[in-house]
Each structure stands twice: as C-alpha cells, then as structure tokens.
Design a protein around this motif. Structure first.
Motif, PDB file in Angstrom:
ATOM      1  N   HIS A  18      38.556  83.142 117.016  1.00 28.74           N
ATOM      2  CA  HIS A  18      38.498  84.590 117.177  1.00 28.74           C
ATOM      3  C   HIS A  18      37.768  85.112 115.951  1.00 28.74           C
ATOM      4  CE1 HIS A  18      40.558  88.673 116.677  1.00 28.74           C
ATOM      5  NE2 HIS A  18      39.676  88.788 117.652  1.00 28.74           N
ATOM      6  N   VAL A  19      36.699  85.856 116.153  1.00 28.92           N
ATOM      7  CA  VAL A  19      35.836  86.286 115.058  1.00 28.92           C
ATOM      8  C   VAL A  19      35.873  87.805 114.935  1.00 28.92           C
ATOM      9  CG1 VAL A  19      33.485  86.245 114.164  1.00 28.92           C
ATOM     10  CG2 VAL A  19      34.334  84.315 115.510  1.00 28.92           C
ATOM     11  N   VAL A  20      35.981  88.295 113.689  1.00 34.65           N
ATOM     12  CA  VAL A  20      35.945  89.727 113.405  1.00 34.65           C
ATOM     13  C   VAL A  20      34.914  89.967 112.317  1.00 34.65           C
ATOM     14  CG1 VAL A  20      37.240  91.736 112.608  1.00 34.65           C
ATOM     15  CG2 VAL A  20      38.401  89.972 113.940  1.00 34.65           C
ATOM     16  N   ASN A  21      33.936  90.829 112.613  1.00 36.47           N
ATOM     17  CA  ASN A  21      32.968  91.247 111.609  1.00 36.47           C
ATOM     18  C   ASN A  21      33.579  92.458 110.911  1.00 36.47           C
ATOM     19  OD1 ASN A  21      30.888  92.609 110.244  1.00 36.47           O
ATOM     20  ND2 ASN A  21      29.347  91.715 111.599  1.00 36.47           N
ATOM     21  N   THR A  22      34.012  92.297 109.672  1.00 39.95           N
ATOM     22  CA  THR A  22      34.714  93.373 108.965  1.00 39.95           C
ATOM     23  C   THR A  22      33.811  94.551 108.608  1.00 39.95           C
ATOM     24  OG1 THR A  22      34.411  92.210 106.864  1.00 39.95           O
ATOM     25  CG2 THR A  22      36.488  91.852 108.037  1.00 39.95           C
ATOM     26  N   ARG A  23      32.516  94.321 108.571  1.00 36.39           N
ATOM     27  CA  ARG A  23      31.588  95.426 108.284  1.00 36.39           C
ATOM     28  C   ARG A  23      31.417  96.354 109.483  1.00 36.39           C
ATOM     29  NH1 ARG A  23      25.941  93.831 106.448  1.00 36.39           N
ATOM     30  NH2 ARG A  23      26.700  91.867 107.218  1.00 36.39           N
ATOM     31  N   THR A  24      31.343  95.766 110.679  1.00 33.68           N
ATOM     32  CA  THR A  24      31.066  96.567 111.881  1.00 33.68           C
ATOM     33  C   THR A  24      32.279  96.710 112.801  1.00 33.68           C
ATOM     34  OG1 THR A  24      30.377  94.635 113.146  1.00 33.68           O
ATOM     35  CG2 THR A  24      28.669  95.798 111.883  1.00 33.68           C
TER      36      THR A  24
END
Length: 71
Positions: A18-24
C-alpha cells in the motif's frame, strides 16, 4: 483480491504494498499477478480494489472500507 477495470477474467492478483505519496496525498495498491503464468507488478487506485470471492456490488472497495481483508 479483485480488481475493477481489468479486462481479463482469468487474472489473479496478490497484494504487494500500500503506497502513500505524502506530498500529494495520493494512495494506491501495488499487486503482483495477471493471467496464469504471469507475474506482472501493477498499481491500482483504492476504489478499484475489492475483497476476493464476491461481486463488487456486494462489498465496498478498499477506499470505502480500508480494513478489508485482501487475502
């Protein structure tokens, strides 16, 4: 797990990450699998990922119910 929007009925997928882009704040799930004999890595939006074995209309997607068992 079941993936909405994939045309191959014989495809099967296994959870990879599960991937989360913390910037976007974008999120997606990476899976491995495909047609029998394939081991492709693909990424799907959370609203495309459903628990295995049941019709999508019966159960919510991972986006709507983030604690769904994916195995």
């Amino acid at each position: 797990m079941r993936i909405s929007g994939v045309k191959s009925r014989s495809a099967s997928w296994s959870f990879l990450s599960h991937v989360v882009n913390t910037r976007t704040n974008e999120e997606w799930v990476e899976v491995v699998g495909g047609r029998p004999g394939e081991r492709k890595v693909r990424s799907f939006r959370l609203d495309q990922v459903f628990p295995p074995g049941r019709a999508r209309k019966e159960l919510p997607s991972l986006q709507d119910a983030p604690q769904l068992p994916l195995l």
